[in-house]
Motif scaffolding. Structure first.
Motif, PDB file in Angstrom:
ATOM      1  N   LYS A  55       0.819  -1.210   0.000  1.00  0.00           N
ATOM      2  CA  LYS A  55       0.000   0.000   0.000  1.00  0.00           C
ATOM      3  C   LYS A  55       0.856   1.264   0.000  1.00  0.00           C
ATOM      4  CE  LYS A  55      -4.243  -1.661   0.432  1.00  0.00           C
ATOM      5  NZ  LYS A  55      -5.422  -1.244  -0.277  1.00  0.00           N
ATOM      6  N   ILE A  56       1.990   1.231   0.694  1.00  0.00           N
ATOM      7  CA  ILE A  56       2.884   2.387   0.703  1.00  0.00           C
ATOM      8  C   ILE A  56       3.470   2.612  -0.686  1.00  0.00           C
ATOM      9  CG2 ILE A  56       5.136   3.196   1.547  1.00  0.00           C
ATOM     10  CD1 ILE A  56       4.315   2.143   4.288  1.00  0.00           C
ATOM     11  N   PHE A  59       0.728   4.185  -2.654  1.00  0.00           N
ATOM     12  CA  PHE A  59       0.531   5.552  -2.174  1.00  0.00           C
ATOM     13  C   PHE A  59       1.627   6.473  -2.700  1.00  0.00           C
ATOM     14  CE2 PHE A  59       0.928   8.876   1.076  1.00  0.00           C
ATOM     15  CZ  PHE A  59      -0.384   9.308   1.157  1.00  0.00           C
ATOM     16  N   LEU A  72      -4.381   3.469   3.315  1.00  0.00           N
ATOM     17  CA  LEU A  72      -3.293   2.524   3.544  1.00  0.00           C
ATOM     18  C   LEU A  72      -3.801   1.171   4.024  1.00  0.00           C
ATOM     19  CD1 LEU A  72      -0.557   4.812   5.098  1.00  0.00           C
ATOM     20  CD2 LEU A  72      -0.735   3.955   2.772  1.00  0.00           C
TER      21      LEU A  72
END
Length: 122
Positions: A55-56, A59, A72
């Motif tokens: 997710k990071i 992002f 997140l």
């Protein structure tokens, strides 16, 4: 590969090493219920670590391209942890619930240790 990619790979590697130690502990010690809890919690912790790192990356890519960034994934990680605790409560005769909770925290311990080790190498 970026520094973040190397760091994420190291953290996943150390989590797998810890899980291997937990498996050895479950197989060769009389405290198998404790190590089974650590295995369950550590497995979910590894999944949560992998999910957070993925997710990071998503992002960061969305911020770099100046598009809308999603969340997140906190709810999916909390749900995975709750599922691990429910499994431990269901099989409380063979899995220690406190060990599951400790196992859930292992990824955070690995992140902190990796941070301090990387700072000491610089």
């Amino acid at each position: 590969m970026s520094y973040y990619g190397y760091m994420a790979g190291r953290q996943r590697k150390w989590m797998i090493y810890l899980l291997a130690l937990f498996v050895l502990g479950a197989g060769f010690t009389p405290y198998s219920h404790i190590f089974l809890g650590l295995i369950l919690g550590g497995s979910v912790s590894l999944y949560n670590l992998w999910l957070l790192q993925r997710k990071i990356n998503t992002f960061a890519a969305s911020v770099a391209s100046q598009t809308s960034a999603g969340s997140l994934g906190s709810m999916s990680r909390i749900a995975a942890a709750a599922l691990a605790v429910l499994i431990a409560l269901r099989f409380d005769a063979s899995i220690d619930v406190i060990s599951v909770l400790v196992g859930l925290m292992t990824s955070y311990l690995v992140i902190v240790i990796d941070f301090f080790m990387s700072k000491s190498k610089k």
